[in-house]
Design a protein around this motif. Sequence first.
Motif, mmCIF file in Angstrom:
data_model
loop_
_atom_site.group_PDB
_atom_site.id
_atom_site.type_symbol
_atom_site.label_atom_id
_atom_site.label_comp_id
_atom_site.label_asym_id
_atom_site.label_seq_id
_atom_site.Cartn_x
_atom_site.Cartn_y
_atom_site.Cartn_z
ATOM 1 N N THR A 64 -7.344 12.765 6.653
ATOM 2 C CA THR A 64 -7.033 11.336 6.635
ATOM 3 C C THR A 64 -8.187 10.529 7.219
ATOM 4 O OG1 THR A 64 -4.684 11.857 6.897
ATOM 5 C CG2 THR A 64 -5.343 9.599 7.303
ATOM 6 N N ASP A 67 -10.781 10.390 4.556
ATOM 7 C CA ASP A 67 -10.352 9.445 3.527
ATOM 8 C C ASP A 67 -10.559 8.005 3.984
ATOM 9 O OD1 ASP A 67 -9.625 11.545 1.917
ATOM 10 O OD2 ASP A 67 -7.482 11.418 2.383
ATOM 11 N N THR A 70 -14.212 7.207 3.690
ATOM 12 C CA THR A 70 -14.601 7.083 2.291
ATOM 13 C C THR A 70 -14.212 5.730 1.722
ATOM 14 O OG1 THR A 70 -14.377 9.465 1.929
ATOM 15 C CG2 THR A 70 -14.339 8.068 -0.012
ATOM 16 N N TYR A 207 -13.078 19.312 0.527
ATOM 17 C CA TYR A 207 -13.258 17.867 0.380
ATOM 18 C C TYR A 207 -14.239 17.592 -0.737
ATOM 19 C CZ TYR A 207 -12.768 13.098 2.033
ATOM 20 O OH TYR A 207 -12.446 11.770 2.133
ATOM 21 N N ARG A 211 -16.729 12.122 -2.700
ATOM 22 C CA ARG A 211 -16.302 11.286 -1.578
ATOM 23 C C ARG A 211 -17.390 11.217 -0.503
ATOM 24 N NH1 ARG A 211 -10.696 10.249 -0.855
ATOM 25 N NH2 ARG A 211 -9.473 10.826 -2.687
ATOM 26 N N SER A 323 -5.223 4.044 4.769
ATOM 27 C CA SER A 323 -5.187 5.505 4.716
ATOM 28 C C SER A 323 -4.123 6.099 5.643
ATOM 29 C CB SER A 323 -6.559 6.090 5.075
ATOM 30 O OG SER A 323 -7.533 5.718 4.131
#
Length: 361
Positions: A64, A67, A70, A207, A211, A323
């Motif tokens: 998370t 993310d 990103t 991953y 990203r 996120s």
Amino acid sequence: MTTVMTGAVNVLLGRRGRHVHWPRAATRLLIAAAVAFVVVWVVFLADSTANGPVIEAPGKFLQTVLDTITISGLYFIVASGFTLIFGLMRTVQMAHGALFLLAGLFALTYQRKFLDITGPPPYEDVGWADWWLPLVIGVVIVSGLGLLIQQVFLRWNQGQELRQALITIAISIIMVDRMFHHFGGVPKDITWTHQIHGYVEFAGLRYGIHRLFIIGMALGVGGGLWLLLKKTRTGMVIRAGVDDTPMVQALGINVQKVFAVAFVVGSALAGLGGVIGGSFANLGPGVTDGNWLLNSLVVVIIGGMGSLGGAAAGSLLYGAATSFSPSYLPEAYSYYAIIATFVILALVLAVRPYGLFGRPA
């Protein structure tokens, strides 16, 4: 003991020997309490039907966080161009989302033209040139269009913010209508080059390389903008124009050239974000443009207009909200994740009405 406790309370509330502004002190305490609650919830109490708390699922927490970085990087790329135009020219560029979409659609069109196909290509068929060259084309087109908008529609009414906002809204509506007619309304996505398609494994996670590529692009854009604004004469003039435009004009500097440069750079960043965003998600006229205009507005409101650091901070806070909220809210309440964005906006504006790094215009 009483004196020590009183002094500690004074420091905590920001009094330090002077009269306390109770509303502001109460707001700060409320923010501190909200942050503490969020930390405790995420670390210890999160509903196990979602991600689970950090102590039970640290890998999900790390994912998370990645993310967040990103999506924050993508927010930053797009919003930094918006805040540059907003901060220097006091122009709310409401066609920013339309430029984002247009660059992505042009890149999509040229990618498929270069590959001589009509549908999405397999990843292995897309080389570096098949992604980078469409990106350059899309960015150049929207940079020129942004300059045209500024010179033809905005230059003659400089300082009339409401009129400029209405003009750019009209331009945005027309652009999106034409894109809908020409490209169709079905969402499409640009295909990443095969060199960055795949996954890396670390800390027990898989991953996406694309990203990590977005994070690298955001860092590159941030570094490039920092060099432009801090180490070049043009950047110094831009920063001076953000702080005091009349004084810059009084010094004999051609502010119109600076405005033109700012609009070109801002539009180019919208275009860059459009190609990356179209590769990361998809492009749909009437949806994507509005979403990314709203994203840029939220980042600028949080971070403060005309501030590169503010754009970065606003992007990170907004990215964390988008996120972490759906990941750590109870499953039955995940639809209310958008409320976290409004809570952040309200708290920031309660303490810093001009944004975290903003100053009065």
